[in-house]
Design a protein around this motif. Structure first.
Motif, PDB file in Angstrom:
ATOM      1  N   GLY A  48      -2.735  -0.428  17.926  1.00  0.00           N
ATOM      2  CA  GLY A  48      -3.058  -1.624  17.584  1.00  0.00           C
ATOM      3  C   GLY A  48      -3.909  -2.204  16.732  1.00  0.00           C
ATOM      4  N   ASP A  49      -4.219  -3.303  16.364  1.00  0.00           N
ATOM      5  CA  ASP A  49      -4.979  -3.186  14.770  1.00  0.00           C
ATOM      6  C   ASP A  49      -4.868  -4.760  14.356  1.00  0.00           C
ATOM      7  OD1 ASP A  49      -6.911  -2.686  12.599  1.00  0.00           O
ATOM      8  OD2 ASP A  49      -5.758  -0.109  12.963  1.00  0.00           O
ATOM      9  N   ILE A  50      -5.401  -5.044  13.184  1.00  0.00           N
ATOM     10  CA  ILE A  50      -4.919  -5.900  12.958  1.00  0.00           C
ATOM     11  C   ILE A  50      -4.346  -6.262  11.193  1.00  0.00           C
ATOM     12  CG2 ILE A  50      -7.329  -7.082  13.893  1.00  0.00           C
ATOM     13  CD1 ILE A  50      -8.867  -6.458  11.172  1.00  0.00           C
ATOM     14  N   GLY A  51      -4.367  -7.665  10.451  1.00  0.00           N
ATOM     15  CA  GLY A  51      -2.913  -7.833   9.518  1.00  0.00           C
ATOM     16  C   GLY A  51      -2.081  -6.686   9.101  1.00  0.00           C
ATOM     17  N   THR A  52      -2.812  -6.093   7.626  1.00  0.00           N
ATOM     18  CA  THR A  52      -1.265  -5.023   7.522  1.00  0.00           C
ATOM     19  C   THR A  52      -1.193  -4.106   8.033  1.00  0.00           C
ATOM     20  OG1 THR A  52      -3.000  -4.043   5.914  1.00  0.00           O
ATOM     21  CG2 THR A  52      -2.012  -6.263   5.074  1.00  0.00           C
ATOM     22  N   SER A  53      -2.486  -2.903   8.758  1.00  0.00           N
ATOM     23  CA  SER A  53      -1.940  -2.114   9.725  1.00  0.00           C
ATOM     24  C   SER A  53      -0.985  -2.299  10.962  1.00  0.00           C
ATOM     25  CB  SER A  53      -3.431  -1.725  10.245  1.00  0.00           C
ATOM     26  OG  SER A  53      -4.735  -1.563   8.828  1.00  0.00           O
ATOM     27  N   VAL A  54      -1.394  -2.930  11.651  1.00  0.00           N
ATOM     28  CA  VAL A  54      -0.182  -3.483  12.584  1.00  0.00           C
ATOM     29  C   VAL A  54       0.411  -4.532  12.728  1.00  0.00           C
ATOM     30  CG1 VAL A  54      -1.076  -6.358  13.410  1.00  0.00           C
ATOM     31  CG2 VAL A  54      -0.480  -4.527  14.892  1.00  0.00           C
ATOM     32  N   THR A  55       0.810  -4.657  10.901  1.00  0.00           N
ATOM     33  CA  THR A  55       2.691  -5.050  10.667  1.00  0.00           C
ATOM     34  C   THR A  55       3.631  -3.031   9.806  1.00  0.00           C
ATOM     35  OG1 THR A  55       1.457  -6.824   9.655  1.00  0.00           O
ATOM     36  CG2 THR A  55       3.590  -5.876   9.170  1.00  0.00           C
ATOM     37  N   ALA A  56       2.224  -2.668  10.317  1.00  0.00           N
ATOM     38  CA  ALA A  56       2.787  -1.043   8.960  1.00  0.00           C
ATOM     39  C   ALA A  56       3.307  -0.137  11.298  1.00  0.00           C
ATOM     40  CB  ALA A  56       1.456  -0.504   8.602  1.00  0.00           C
ATOM     41  N   TYR A  57       2.194  -0.061  11.823  1.00  0.00           N
ATOM     42  CA  TYR A  57       2.580   0.571  12.957  1.00  0.00           C
ATOM     43  C   TYR A  57       3.854  -0.417  13.337  1.00  0.00           C
ATOM     44  CZ  TYR A  57      -1.977   2.302  14.108  1.00  0.00           C
ATOM     45  OH  TYR A  57      -2.915   3.225  13.584  1.00  0.00           O
ATOM     46  N   ALA A  58       4.201  -1.422  13.750  1.00  0.00           N
ATOM     47  CA  ALA A  58       5.420  -2.346  13.922  1.00  0.00           C
ATOM     48  C   ALA A  58       6.525  -1.947  13.422  1.00  0.00           C
ATOM     49  CB  ALA A  58       5.151  -3.765  14.050  1.00  0.00           C
ATOM     50  N   GLU A  59       6.654  -1.973  11.677  1.00  0.00           N
ATOM     51  CA  GLU A  59       7.399  -1.749  10.856  1.00  0.00           C
ATOM     52  C   GLU A  59       7.575  -0.139  11.122  1.00  0.00           C
ATOM     53  OE1 GLU A  59       5.847  -2.531   6.902  1.00  0.00           O
ATOM     54  OE2 GLU A  59       6.213  -4.001   7.283  1.00  0.00           O
ATOM     55  N   ALA A  60       7.186   0.603  12.201  1.00  0.00           N
ATOM     56  CA  ALA A  60       7.005   1.836  11.995  1.00  0.00           C
ATOM     57  C   ALA A  60       8.177   2.235  13.307  1.00  0.00           C
ATOM     58  CB  ALA A  60       6.263   2.636  12.216  1.00  0.00           C
ATOM     59  N   TRP A  61       8.021   1.232  14.737  1.00  0.00           N
ATOM     60  CA  TRP A  61       8.132   1.781  15.980  1.00  0.00           C
ATOM     61  C   TRP A  61       9.416   0.841  15.716  1.00  0.00           C
ATOM     62  CZ3 TRP A  61       7.736   6.134  17.913  1.00  0.00           C
ATOM     63  CH2 TRP A  61       6.159   6.192  17.678  1.00  0.00           C
ATOM     64  N   LEU A  62       9.118  -0.588  15.375  1.00  0.00           N
ATOM     65  CA  LEU A  62      10.638  -2.222  14.976  1.00  0.00           C
ATOM     66  C   LEU A  62      11.467  -1.342  14.513  1.00  0.00           C
ATOM     67  CD1 LEU A  62       8.063  -3.812  17.374  1.00  0.00           C
ATOM     68  CD2 LEU A  62       9.112  -1.891  17.830  1.00  0.00           C
ATOM     69  N   THR A  63      11.492  -1.610  13.715  1.00  0.00           N
ATOM     70  CA  THR A  63      12.108  -1.652  12.367  1.00  0.00           C
ATOM     71  C   THR A  63      13.577  -0.988  12.802  1.00  0.00           C
ATOM     72  OG1 THR A  63      10.695  -2.154  10.461  1.00  0.00           O
ATOM     73  CG2 THR A  63      12.464  -1.466   9.940  1.00  0.00           C
ATOM     74  N   PRO A  64      14.934  -2.038  12.429  1.00  0.00           N
ATOM     75  CA  PRO A  64      16.575  -1.405  12.249  1.00  0.00           C
ATOM     76  C   PRO A  64      16.044  -0.362  11.409  1.00  0.00           C
ATOM     77  CG  PRO A  64      16.363  -3.532  12.927  1.00  0.00           C
ATOM     78  CD  PRO A  64      14.724  -3.552  12.381  1.00  0.00           C
ATOM     79  N   GLY A  65      16.952   1.053  11.891  1.00  0.00           N
ATOM     80  CA  GLY A  65      16.852   1.847  10.411  1.00  0.00           C
ATOM     81  C   GLY A  65      16.519   3.252  10.523  1.00  0.00           C
ATOM     82  N   SER A  66      14.246   2.505  10.996  1.00  0.00           N
ATOM     83  CA  SER A  66      13.458   3.513  10.967  1.00  0.00           C
ATOM     84  C   SER A  66      13.428   4.654  11.216  1.00  0.00           C
ATOM     85  CB  SER A  66      11.937   2.224  11.723  1.00  0.00           C
ATOM     86  OG  SER A  66      11.466   3.448  11.821  1.00  0.00           O
ATOM     87  N   PRO A  67      13.305   6.083  10.974  1.00  0.00           N
ATOM     88  CA  PRO A  67      13.376   7.082  11.291  1.00  0.00           C
ATOM     89  C   PRO A  67      12.728   7.639  13.322  1.00  0.00           C
ATOM     90  CG  PRO A  67      11.831   7.454   9.105  1.00  0.00           C
ATOM     91  CD  PRO A  67      12.325   6.100   9.878  1.00  0.00           C
ATOM     92  N   LEU A  68      12.026   6.290  13.418  1.00  0.00           N
ATOM     93  CA  LEU A  68      11.013   6.330  14.588  1.00  0.00           C
ATOM     94  C   LEU A  68      11.620   5.354  15.849  1.00  0.00           C
ATOM     95  CD1 LEU A  68       7.389   7.256  13.523  1.00  0.00           C
ATOM     96  CD2 LEU A  68       8.874   8.395  14.974  1.00  0.00           C
ATOM     97  N   GLU A  69      12.464   4.010  15.528  1.00  0.00           N
ATOM     98  CA  GLU A  69      12.873   3.425  15.934  1.00  0.00           C
ATOM     99  C   GLU A  69      13.164   3.233  17.168  1.00  0.00           C
ATOM    100  OE1 GLU A  69      16.633   0.125  15.679  1.00  0.00           O
ATOM    101  OE2 GLU A  69      17.028   1.793  14.079  1.00  0.00           O
ATOM    102  N   ALA A  70      12.669   2.357  18.021  1.00  0.00           N
ATOM    103  CA  ALA A  70      12.584   1.613  19.493  1.00  0.00           C
ATOM    104  C   ALA A  70      13.264   0.661  19.819  1.00  0.00           C
ATOM    105  CB  ALA A  70      11.466   2.659  20.215  1.00  0.00           C
TER     106      ALA A  70
END
Length: 298
Positions: free
Chosen positions: A108-130
């Motif tokens: 949980g965070d705001i702005g670019t920080s929460v976007t980065a968290y989401a990119e880590a876990w939710l981006t197709p092809g990410s090493p941590l993709e869930a």
């Protein structure tokens, strides 16, 4: 045509995939929680290699017997880079096995920080993709907008903590909102209404929204200002990740009473009660619990 849950057709929403999981494999979600005592009883070392073996064993036991797994990220994080490498393997194996994967990251965070968290876990092809992640809205549900939007665009999901079973949470989650459009409502209820509003704005046509809630199965939701007789009376339905079944005391046969109109979206999450069966008994334990859920019409 039936697609593996981890390999959705282009444009398919998380809510549509969740509905397929419910129909094909039921509502059971098995936690991948490599507690130190479980590693010991499983005969595994307290190391990244032990976590890897533990996680892959759980994936193998669940595949074909249930449809959802939930790795608890914290247990992997404690071993640093090696732990994350093990988690990447477990995530990839689970998705390759056709399981729906919820990363229990509680970010949980705001702005670019929460976007980065989401990119880590939710981006197709990410090493941590869930397929979904858990998130905390202490800074307001609006602070998660970028994460929720990315989830919607990527066919992924977010589960926002609302009413959790740890007793320390009650003072905050039961507190009454003093300002804004949710004035007079509990924090937990305000979170539910904000999540509902986001899902309704998307208009994907899926039976479930892409954003859901974490509601503990061991709490009385009325204490949190949540009227279960009406909380689920909106479309699309809210997915509800409900930890607390099994070892923590909640019973599957009580799900309808506990969650009322929300019960249609409930994911029955269980960890220690199943994992205590050990590496050789886990598959049978998962199969039995899945059968019990079907028999209870949950």
């Amino acid at each position: 045509m039936t697609f593996p849950y981890a390999q959705q057709p282009a444009g398919e929403s998380f809510g549509a995939r969740l509905a397929r999981v419910f129909a094909d494999r039921g509502r059971l979600c098995v936690g991948i929680d490599p507690h130190a005592h479980l590693l010991e009883t499983w005969g595994l070392p307290a190391s990244a290699d032990g976590l890897r073996s533990f996680g892959l064993t759980v994936v193998e036991a669940v595949a074909g017997r249930a449809g959802i797994v939930k790795p608890q990220v914290a247990f992997f994080e404690r071993f640093g880079a090696a732990g994350y490498a093990a988690l990447e393997e477990v995530l990839a194996a689970a998705r390759a096995a056709g399981l729906l994967v919820i990363a229990d990251a509680k970010r949980g965070d705001i702005g670019t920080s929460v976007t980065a968290y989401a990119e880590a876990w939710l981006t197709p092809g990410s090493p941590l993709e869930a397929d979904a992640m858990t998130a905390a809205a202490y800074q307001g549900v609006g602070s998660l907008t970028e994460a929720m939007t990315l989830a919607e665009q990527s066919g992924k999901g977010v589960f926002v903590l609302a009413a959790t079973s740890n007793p320390e949470a009650a003072a905050v989650q039961q507190a009454i909102v003093q300002t804004g459009p949710r004035t007079g409502r509990s924090v937990a209820r305000a979170i539910i209404e904000d999540v509902h509003a986001f899902n309704q704005e998307q208009r994907s046509g899926a039976p479930f929204g892409s954003v859901g809630l974490v509601l503990g199965a061991t709490v009385d939701l009325a204490d949190y200002g949540i009227d279960v007789a009406t909380a689920g009376d909106r479309t699309p339905a809210l997915p509800v990740l409900a930890p607390g079944f099994g070892h923590q005391g909640a019973r599957v046969e009580d799900a309808a009473r506990l969650f009322g109109t929300l019960v249609g979206g409930v994911i029955v999450s269980e960890s220690r009660g199943l994992l205590s069966a050990g590496p050789h008994g886990l598959a049978d334990a998962v199969a039995r619990r899945s059968d019990e859920l079907r028999a209870a019409h949950v």
